[in-house]
Design a protein around this motif. Structure first.
Motif, short mmCIF file in Angstrom:
data_model
loop_
_atom_site.label_atom_id
_atom_site.label_comp_id
_atom_site.label_asym_id
_atom_site.label_seq_id
_atom_site.Cartn_x
_atom_site.Cartn_y
_atom_site.Cartn_z
N UNK A 129 -5.09 19.48 -7.02
CA UNK A 129 -6.09 19.45 -8.06
C UNK A 129 -5.88 18.47 -9.32
N UNK A 130 -4.69 17.89 -9.15
CA UNK A 130 -4.49 16.92 -10.39
C UNK A 130 -4.72 15.47 -9.71
N UNK A 131 -5.74 14.80 -10.54
CA UNK A 131 -6.01 13.47 -10.23
C UNK A 131 -4.88 12.53 -10.25
N UNK A 132 -4.23 12.68 -11.36
CA UNK A 132 -2.97 11.75 -11.66
C UNK A 132 -1.97 11.76 -10.34
N UNK A 133 -1.62 12.98 -10.07
CA UNK A 133 -0.79 13.24 -8.80
C UNK A 133 -1.27 12.50 -7.44
N UNK A 134 -2.60 12.65 -7.48
CA UNK A 134 -3.44 12.35 -6.03
C UNK A 134 -3.41 11.00 -6.11
N UNK A 135 -3.63 10.26 -7.13
CA UNK A 135 -3.42 8.76 -7.23
C UNK A 135 -2.11 8.26 -7.01
N UNK A 136 -0.92 8.96 -7.35
CA UNK A 136 0.25 8.44 -7.14
C UNK A 136 0.45 8.64 -5.57
N UNK A 137 0.03 9.88 -5.34
CA UNK A 137 0.52 10.20 -3.82
C UNK A 137 -0.15 8.96 -2.67
N UNK A 138 -1.45 8.80 -3.33
CA UNK A 138 -2.28 7.71 -2.25
C UNK A 138 -1.60 6.28 -2.31
N UNK A 139 -1.26 5.97 -3.57
CA UNK A 139 -0.24 4.73 -3.97
C UNK A 139 0.66 4.65 -3.01
N UNK A 140 1.63 5.72 -2.89
CA UNK A 140 2.78 5.87 -2.36
C UNK A 140 2.56 5.68 -0.84
N UNK A 141 1.56 6.42 -0.25
CA UNK A 141 1.21 5.95 1.24
C UNK A 141 0.77 4.68 1.62
N UNK A 142 0.09 4.00 0.40
CA UNK A 142 -0.33 2.75 0.76
C UNK A 142 0.76 1.58 0.32
N UNK A 143 1.66 1.78 0.36
CA UNK A 143 2.85 0.93 -0.42
C UNK A 143 2.99 -0.23 0.30
N UNK A 144 3.08 -0.16 1.60
CA UNK A 144 3.06 -1.44 2.57
C UNK A 144 1.59 -2.20 2.93
N UNK A 145 0.42 -1.73 2.27
CA UNK A 145 -0.78 -2.20 2.52
C UNK A 145 -0.68 -3.53 1.49
N UNK A 146 -1.76 -4.60 1.86
CA UNK A 146 -1.77 -5.53 1.02
C UNK A 146 -2.24 -5.18 -0.28
N UNK A 147 -1.91 -6.00 -1.32
CA UNK A 147 -2.10 -5.82 -2.64
C UNK A 147 -3.74 -5.51 -2.93
N UNK A 148 -4.30 -6.39 -2.29
CA UNK A 148 -5.87 -6.49 -2.67
C UNK A 148 -6.56 -4.95 -2.26
N UNK A 149 -5.99 -4.46 -1.49
CA UNK A 149 -6.36 -3.14 -0.87
C UNK A 149 -6.05 -2.00 -2.05
N UNK A 150 -4.48 -2.17 -2.30
CA UNK A 150 -4.03 -1.26 -3.54
C UNK A 150 -4.66 -1.30 -4.71
N UNK A 151 -5.13 -2.36 -5.13
CA UNK A 151 -5.81 -2.73 -6.42
C UNK A 151 -7.05 -1.89 -6.77
N UNK A 152 -7.84 -1.79 -5.69
CA UNK A 152 -9.03 -0.70 -5.74
C UNK A 152 -8.47 0.57 -6.32
N UNK A 153 -7.49 1.11 -5.77
CA UNK A 153 -6.70 2.63 -6.17
C UNK A 153 -6.26 2.51 -7.52
N UNK A 154 -5.56 1.46 -7.82
CA UNK A 154 -4.64 1.19 -9.00
C UNK A 154 -5.59 1.38 -10.07
N UNK A 155 -6.68 0.66 -10.15
CA UNK A 155 -7.85 0.18 -11.06
C UNK A 155 -8.57 1.41 -11.43
N UNK A 156 -8.65 2.43 -10.37
CA UNK A 156 -9.42 3.70 -10.58
C UNK A 156 -8.98 4.42 -11.56
#
Length: 176
Positions: free
Chosen positions: A2-29
């Motif tokens: 239920x913690x959005x900050x932890x959720x964002x970190x989890x998603x970014x960790x799962x996407x660490x090998x994705x191209x930066x233009x994909x991750x930027x949408x999550x980072x900017x959210x």
């Protein structure tokens, strides 16, 4: 979670090998823009026993017929729902108001239209949801018997089954 900050970190960790233009949408959210809702399994018998229409509220689309993508019919069923619901509601709203026509009468018309929609769509959605569930079990099963059925028996009638499920006429939207 239920913690959005932890959720964002989890998603970014799962996407660490994705191209930066994909991750930027999550980072900017912003964290306050992240909604977390727990997933809940909905048993198939809830479609049979449950009430999807109460008063002037009705469950439609994916909420009405949750299913895995194994049949590829979820979006189609939602479109069918829209046509049937539109047809029934059009009948309720097409009544010409008279000076004696009151808001509660229109409420009753809408309520009746939603009940008709629910009756008309219930068994189609049960059929599709249960078929999707069973097909998902067969396609994902690891047991030897299940794998045998999946690999040797299922392909022979799967195409016909899929065509039958997709060949559905939900009627016309136009009210005559």
């Amino acid at each position: 979670m239920n913690n959005p900050v932890k959720m964002k970190k989890l998603v970014l960790n799962k996407l660490e090998k994705m191209p930066s233009h994909v991750k930027c949408f999550i980072e900017k959210t912003e964290a306050e823009d992240i909604l977390t809702s727990p997933l809940r399994y909905r048993h198939q018998w809830e479609l049979v026993l449950g009430n999807i229409s109460k008063g002037n509220v009705c469950v439609v689309g994916d909420a009405f017929h949750p299913m895995a993508p194994d049949l590829g019919q979820g979006g189609c069923c939602s479109l069918e729902d829209g046509i049937v619901l539109g047809r029934h509601l059009a009948q309720a709203f097409s009544k010409t108001p008279t000076k004696d026509f009151k808001d509660e009468e229109q409420y009753k018309e809408i309520e009746g239209s939603l009940r008709k929609y629910a009756r008309e769509r219930r068994w189609r959605n049960i059929d599709i949801s249960v078929t999707s569930y069973v097909l998902g079990l067969l396609l994902q099963g690891d047991l030897k018997l299940v794998a045998h059925v999946r690999d040797r028996v299922l392909p022979h009638f799967l195409a016909e089954l899929l065509l039958k499920k997709s060949d559905f006429d939900c009627g016309k939207l136009k009210v005559e």
